[in-house]
Scaffold this active site. Structure first.
Site, PDB file in Angstrom:
ATOM      1  N   ILE A 127      10.533   6.282  -8.684  1.00 57.36           N
ATOM      2  CA  ILE A 127      11.768   5.826  -8.054  1.00 57.36           C
ATOM      3  C   ILE A 127      12.767   5.402  -9.131  1.00 57.36           C
ATOM      4  O   ILE A 127      13.943   5.736  -9.051  1.00 57.36           O
ATOM      5  CB  ILE A 127      11.493   4.637  -7.097  1.00 57.36           C
ATOM      6  CG1 ILE A 127      10.393   4.979  -6.077  1.00 57.36           C
ATOM      7  CG2 ILE A 127      12.783   4.188  -6.401  1.00 57.36           C
ATOM      8  CD1 ILE A 127      10.644   6.165  -5.208  1.00 57.36           C
ATOM      9  N   LYS A 187       3.686  -9.413 -13.971  1.00 55.70           N
ATOM     10  CA  LYS A 187       3.018  -8.210 -13.479  1.00 55.70           C
ATOM     11  C   LYS A 187       2.814  -7.229 -14.619  1.00 55.70           C
ATOM     12  O   LYS A 187       3.757  -6.851 -15.312  1.00 55.70           O
ATOM     13  CB  LYS A 187       3.834  -7.552 -12.363  1.00 55.70           C
ATOM     14  CG  LYS A 187       3.095  -6.376 -11.724  1.00 55.70           C
ATOM     15  CD  LYS A 187       3.691  -5.989 -10.387  1.00 55.70           C
ATOM     16  CE  LYS A 187       2.922  -4.848  -9.740  1.00 55.70           C
ATOM     17  NZ  LYS A 187       3.457  -4.494  -8.413  1.00 55.70           N
ATOM     18  N   GLY A 203      -2.113   3.805  -4.406  1.00 54.89           N
ATOM     19  CA  GLY A 203      -2.902   4.162  -3.225  1.00 54.89           C
ATOM     20  C   GLY A 203      -4.389   3.972  -3.489  1.00 54.89           C
ATOM     21  O   GLY A 203      -4.811   3.591  -4.589  1.00 54.89           O
ATOM     22  N   GLY A 216      -3.709  -2.804  -5.699  1.00 58.02           N
ATOM     23  CA  GLY A 216      -4.028  -1.420  -6.059  1.00 58.02           C
ATOM     24  C   GLY A 216      -4.881  -0.797  -4.968  1.00 58.02           C
ATOM     25  O   GLY A 216      -6.088  -0.987  -4.919  1.00 58.02           O
ATOM     26  N   GLY A 217      -4.241  -0.114  -4.057  1.00 57.24           N
ATOM     27  CA  GLY A 217      -4.970   0.672  -3.062  1.00 57.24           C
ATOM     28  C   GLY A 217      -5.630  -0.105  -1.950  1.00 57.24           C
ATOM     29  O   GLY A 217      -6.551   0.394  -1.302  1.00 57.24           O
ATOM     30  N   LYS A 266      11.492  -6.002  -3.612  1.00 56.41           N
ATOM     31  CA  LYS A 266      11.732  -4.901  -4.546  1.00 56.41           C
ATOM     32  C   LYS A 266      12.271  -5.519  -5.837  1.00 56.41           C
ATOM     33  O   LYS A 266      12.951  -6.540  -5.801  1.00 56.41           O
ATOM     34  CB  LYS A 266      12.774  -3.958  -3.916  1.00 56.41           C
ATOM     35  CG  LYS A 266      13.246  -2.817  -4.816  1.00 56.41           C
ATOM     36  CD  LYS A 266      12.253  -1.701  -4.894  1.00 56.41           C
ATOM     37  CE  LYS A 266      12.722  -0.612  -5.873  1.00 56.41           C
ATOM     38  NZ  LYS A 266      11.614   0.305  -6.211  1.00 56.41           N
ATOM     39  N   SER A 292       5.547  -5.360  -4.764  1.00 56.48           N
ATOM     40  CA  SER A 292       6.968  -5.096  -4.975  1.00 56.48           C
ATOM     41  C   SER A 292       7.235  -3.590  -4.908  1.00 56.48           C
ATOM     42  O   SER A 292       6.498  -2.789  -5.472  1.00 56.48           O
ATOM     43  CB  SER A 292       7.386  -5.630  -6.342  1.00 56.48           C
ATOM     44  OG  SER A 292       8.735  -5.322  -6.599  1.00 56.48           O
ATOM     45  N   CYS A 301       7.159  -1.522 -15.149  1.00 61.38           N
ATOM     46  CA  CYS A 301       7.561  -0.330 -14.393  1.00 61.38           C
ATOM     47  C   CYS A 301       7.452   0.901 -15.287  1.00 61.38           C
ATOM     48  O   CYS A 301       8.035   0.938 -16.371  1.00 61.38           O
ATOM     49  CB  CYS A 301       8.991  -0.435 -13.877  1.00 61.38           C
ATOM     50  SG  CYS A 301       9.453   1.092 -13.008  1.00 61.38           S
TER      51      CYS A 301
END
Lengths: 269, 317
Positions: B80, B179, B231, B257-258, B54, B30, B139
């Protein structure tokens, strides 16, 4: 249509201290891109630097596009070391280009520093579509950072040079030079450079009643409008439209829609 | 290697993620894939196991002030702040495109309170606006970084995870994915709480909290000061958390994750993930998720594995 291409680097020359011009063989891009659009370059095979680098098109020619850039950070330094013959992964064309409208009597380009990188293609397009050569202000800190003057002259443009230190042309800021050219409501002014310079130059253009568009720059992850990392604040009162994406909604904006007062210049380098 | 004489059978990539049937185990994280349309110029998004949207909130959100993004070694930090079009615009403008592409949809939701999550879940459910719901309880970018201390994210407090999950569970029969944040002492606590409250699956991990400072100006590089690290830099942390959670809960896990290539996705499967999501790599390589999918298929052929689910938790320790 956006492409993901493996392209050959044809030239990569240092045209001024730390400033490079790279020419890339990319017929798909040169046939579809318009002035003001950009591409994302994958500067490393490995995972660091992780993100692509956004670069506007300096020229869009038959089978080639060129970019003009300053070797400043890790990504652009890697880019500057690429030899002709190297393959580079290129994503584009991205974003919205400059509007070109032949109803304007005068077209004035105002560039600050490496912001000039988007303008040779624009000047060429204006000459072609409007049959009039734009007036071009090249502003930079110092003489050695004034780029592309001859390119613009070859297109028939009258070039005005302004430097912060007076080492070339007049010792003026870009906005002051624009004032001297007396813009009026029959002008469109095109601006690209540091945020502070774009704000002050926009102020001059708007005060004169000229139409003014700016080409913005931002840290960008995707170039496709997904990451929402590259936003600037617009004047929209609507929560969902407050932040506009430089990559997808821009990078060219009508300056009147940008909330310049909200932009925190302290973060600009 | 398979031998040239053996006719390779097409491996079965389909999985069941807590009731969500996915044609393959690859989705997207997301916030890294917009609402799907952003990437459909590069490949057919309907080929993915699912498209995860999103985060959607009840009202549109502008998000944090820029700068919101900074590159870091082998990754990036973002703040963001959940900029999104809001549920109504999603329903009217984004959902039809996803349906037209025949995408399996994981609708990710974010609310300011349990009530808001409930309202969002109800809307998604009643409008048929998702094939599963993913509750973003993690988040890191929607609180004031200057005041942040203690448990500020819902999923940092197992009791909150349980309360929120139970509330959402009560209003939808859609598969419910929770999540979680990795910014906790022990990932098994919120994982067990979500399972106990009726979650059908977990998504691990959201971003790791981080801070980057410009040495020249002495300013943080993000206006929010702190942001979420993502990343390839975070992958080993994420794989380990999946492995930890796998041994604590029975519900399936989406590992994220990455992930940059198929081998990275396989790592997550071996650690115990049933599905994977490609995140920040979408930014670098817009067709990364499809490349990962094709790479998984190659891997299964090469290792003569019939079902991708055979890899889940199959690390040899």
């Amino acid at each position: 249509m956006r492409y993901l291409l493996e392209c050959e680097v044809v030239e990569n020359d240092e045209v001024a201290p730390e400033q490079f011009r790279m020419r890339i063989n990319a017929p798909e891009l040169s046939r579809t891109a318009i002035a003001g659009q950009f591409c994302m370059l994958q500067v490393a095979e490995g995972l660091s630097p992780f993100l692509r680098r956004p670069m506007c098109f300096e020229r869009i020619q038959r089978d080639h596009v060129s970019i003009l850039y300053k070797a400043e950070g890790e990504g652009t330094r890697l880019l500057s070391k690429m030899r002709p013959g190297t393959t580079l992964n290129v994503q584009g064309p991205l974003g919205n280009g400059f509007p070109i409208d032949d109803s304007f009597e005068r077209h004035i380009i105002v560039s600050g520093g490496i912001g000039v990188a988007t303008f040779p293609a624009l000047a060429e397009a204006i000459v072609r579509k409007c049959d009039v050569a734009p007036e071009v202000i090249l502003a930079a800190r110092s003489k050695h950072l004034i780029l592309c003057a001859d390119e613009f002259r070859e297109l028939g443009c009258k070039v005005y040079i302004a430097t912060d230190d007076g080492s070339a042309g007049e010792k003026l800021f870009a906005s002051q030079m624009l004032e001297k050219l007396r813009p009026n409501p029959s002008c469109r002014v095109y601006v690209c450079g540091p945020m502070i310079m774009m704000k002050t130059t926009s102020d001059v253009a708007m005060a004169a009643g000229a139409d003014c568009v700016v080409s913005l720059e931002a840290q960008m992850a995707c170039g496709d409008g997904a990451c929402l990392g590259c936003v600037v604040e617009s004047k929209s009162e609507k929560e969902g439209e407050k932040m506009v994406r430089v990559c997808l909604d821009g990078p060219v904006f009508d300056t009147t829609m940008i909330d310049w007062a909200a932009h925190n210049m302290a973060y600009d380098r | 290697m398979t031998t040239g004489t053996t006719a390779a059978t097409t491996p079965n990539l389909g999985i069941d993620l807590g009731g969500l049937k996915m044609k393959n185990p690859v989705t997207v994280a997301s916030g890294t894939f917009g609402y799907g349309a952003e990437y459909s110029q590069y490949f057919d998004i309907g080929r993915l196991g699912a498209v995860t949207t999103k985060s959607l909130s009840l009202k549109p959100r502008a998000g944090n002030k820029p700068p919101r993004l900074v590159e870091t070694p082998a990754g990036m930090l973002n703040a963001i702040g959940l900029q999104n079009v809001g549920i109504e615009t999603y329903l009217s403008e984004k959902l039809p495109f996803l349906r037209a592409k025949c995408a399996t949809i994981i609708a990710n939701i974010y609310g300011h309170s349990a009530d808001e999550y409930v309202e969002l879940a109800r809307r998604i459910d009643s409008e048929g606006a998702g094939d599963a719901i993913e509750a973003n309880l993690s988040c890191p970018n929607v609180h004031d970084a200057r005041k942040a201390k203690g448990a500020v994210l819902v999923s940092q407090d197992p009791r909150c995870v349980e309360e929120y999950t139970r509330a959402i569970r009560a209003v939808t029969k859609l598969p419910l994915i929770v999540k979680l944040t990795p910014n906790v002492m022990d990932i098994t606590e919120p994982a067990l709480a979500a399972e106990a409250a009726g979650a059908d699956a977990l998504c691990l991990i959201n971003t790791l909290l981080g801070l980057a400072i410009d040495a020249e100006t002495r300013r943080p590089r993000l206006s929010n000061i702190v942001g979420g690290l993502s990343g390839p830099a975070i992958r080993p942390v994420a794989v380990k958390m999946v492995w930890d959670a796998r041994r604590a809960v029975k519900i399936p896990i989406i590992g994220t994750g990455g992930i940059c290539q198929a081998d990275d996705a396989i790592e997550f499967l071996l650690a115990g993930a049933t599905a994977v999501s490609v995140g920040s790599m979408n930014f670098r390589q817009p067709d990364a998720a499809i490349r990962v999918l094709e790479g998984i298929e190659d891997y299964l052929l090469r290792h003569e594995i019939e079902n991708v689910s055979e890899l889940v938790g199959a690390m040899k320790a």
